[in-house]
Enzyme design. Structure first.
Site, PDB file in Angstrom:
ATOM      1  N   GLY A  67     -42.502  53.076  31.210  1.00 35.04           N
ATOM      2  CA  GLY A  67     -43.075  51.887  30.529  1.00 35.04           C
ATOM      3  C   GLY A  67     -41.896  50.917  30.699  1.00 35.04           C
ATOM      4  O   GLY A  67     -40.781  51.004  31.349  1.00 35.04           O
ATOM      5  N   ILE A  70     -39.737  49.928  28.231  1.00 36.52           N
ATOM      6  CA  ILE A  70     -38.533  50.457  27.732  1.00 36.52           C
ATOM      7  C   ILE A  70     -37.788  51.484  29.039  1.00 36.52           C
ATOM      8  O   ILE A  70     -36.725  51.444  29.187  1.00 36.52           O
ATOM      9  CB  ILE A  70     -38.611  51.331  26.351  1.00 36.52           C
ATOM     10  CG1 ILE A  70     -39.179  50.250  25.457  1.00 36.52           C
ATOM     11  CG2 ILE A  70     -37.495  52.149  25.985  1.00 36.52           C
ATOM     12  CD1 ILE A  70     -39.340  50.903  23.978  1.00 36.52           C
ATOM     13  N   CYS A 103     -36.897  49.411  17.462  1.00 37.69           N
ATOM     14  CA  CYS A 103     -35.765  48.195  17.897  1.00 37.69           C
ATOM     15  C   CYS A 103     -35.892  47.243  16.558  1.00 37.69           C
ATOM     16  O   CYS A 103     -34.613  46.908  16.395  1.00 37.69           O
ATOM     17  CB  CYS A 103     -36.794  47.346  18.791  1.00 37.69           C
ATOM     18  SG  CYS A 103     -38.372  47.085  18.601  1.00 37.69           S
ATOM     19  N   ASN A 141     -35.831  43.113  22.060  1.00 38.54           N
ATOM     20  CA  ASN A 141     -36.151  44.181  21.299  1.00 38.54           C
ATOM     21  C   ASN A 141     -36.077  45.490  22.321  1.00 38.54           C
ATOM     22  O   ASN A 141     -35.818  46.462  21.963  1.00 38.54           O
ATOM     23  CB  ASN A 141     -37.737  44.158  20.933  1.00 38.54           C
ATOM     24  CG  ASN A 141     -38.805  43.708  22.029  1.00 38.54           C
ATOM     25  OD1 ASN A 141     -38.339  42.889  22.789  1.00 38.54           O
ATOM     26  ND2 ASN A 141     -39.870  44.324  21.845  1.00 38.54           N
TER      27      ASN A 141
END
Length: 293
Positions: free
Chosen positions: A15, A17, A128, A268
């Site tokens: 995804g 991240i 995060c 983040n």
């Protein structure tokens, strides 16, 4: 003989991240990504990884275990999935770096207890918001006796993927737990805003610390020193305000992604991935050192 080596690592999750993590690994001089594992062969993340020349699989954690061994496995999936992943990877020799708010493993903030992570085989990066706030909170807590800590995080909607939205309850619980552990405060509250604003806002954390006595000069200096340490591995981290009024400290910080595939407002993703890569690089260096000593 060099004290560093190239660690063979794998990313579990393709995804938002996972793909930024892959980009950061690609830029590292001591890490090599041997596999990105997802569960949907048609996903954008797996297609991007393949286009970068990285081996991919849609077989999830089972395929990753079969393809090993790896020195480090980054889990960028979801808190619920990580429970299963940790069980399946427990028998592997790899360092497991959990980027989900699962609360499993040793909670680590690189500038606070990163050295401790070298002795662990399963580390958790909290969230995060935790990576952005805890360096400051830990530094402030060295100069006062926190009784209550509040952290409000604001992230652009475009940076919160499906797994992140499913993880919100775990995000809040895990971050609150880490705040109490890293500051000694008996009470902590975390709130999360996912903003649909256009243009998207940068990633922000607003911190409030209540303590009976606060030395303003020491608190300000400690916070700024902590911010400099974070910027050493996560450029774009900055304190935007710091105020002390009576027994209350308020600090606001922003994280801006430095460019590349990530837009600036995705701080983040940037800060937790930068922390993950730093810890993996330190692990590689420590492993190489022990092998040459």
């Amino acid at each position: 003989m060099s004290d560093t080596r190239t660690s063979n690592v794998a990313v579990l999750g393709a995804g938002l991240i996972g793909i930024d993590l892959l980009d950061k690994i690609h830029l590292s001089t001591s890490l090599h990504c041997g596999l990105v594992a997802g569960r949907d062969a048609r996903s954008v993340g797996l297609r991007r990884a393949a286009a970068m020349g990285v081996a991919t699989t849609a077989g999830g954690v089972a395929a990753l275990v079969e393809a090993g061994p790896f020195d480090v496995v980054f889990d960028a999936s979801s808190a619920a999935a990580h429970t299963e992943h940790a069980q399946l990877l427990a028998s592997c020799a790899a360092l497991l770096v959990d980027l989900t708010p699962s609360s499993l493993g040793q909670q680590v903030v690189p500038t606070v207890n990163g050295a401790d992570a070298l002795a662990c085989r399963h580390i958790n990066l909290i969230s995060c918001g935790g990576q952005a706030s805890l360096p400051l909170l830990h530094a402030i807590a060295q100069h006062c006796d926190p009784q209550y800590v509040e952290v409000v995080t604001t992230a652009a909607s475009a940076t919160a993927g499906h797994a992140s939205r499913l993880n919100l309850d775990e995000y809040i619980e895990t971050t609150q737990q880490a705040i109490r552990a890293f500051t000694g405060a008996p009470a902590a509250k975390v709130m999360v805003n996912i903003s649909p604003a256009d243009p998207p806002p940068p990633f922000r954390v607003a911190i409030t610390v209540c303590a009976p006595r606060v030395d303003e000069g020491r608190v300000r200096a400690a916070a700024e020193s902590a911010a400099r340490e974070v910027r050493a591995f996560a450029p774009g981290f900055a304190i935007t305000s710091c105020a002390v009024t009576g027994g209350k400290v308020t600090v606001a910080a922003e994280v801006t992604a430095p460019g590349g595939r990530l837009p600036g407002h995705a701080g983040n993703l940037h800060i937790i991935n930068a922390a993950a890569v730093l810890l993996a690089e330190q692990h590689a260096a420590a492993t190489a050192q022990s092998g040459t000593s």
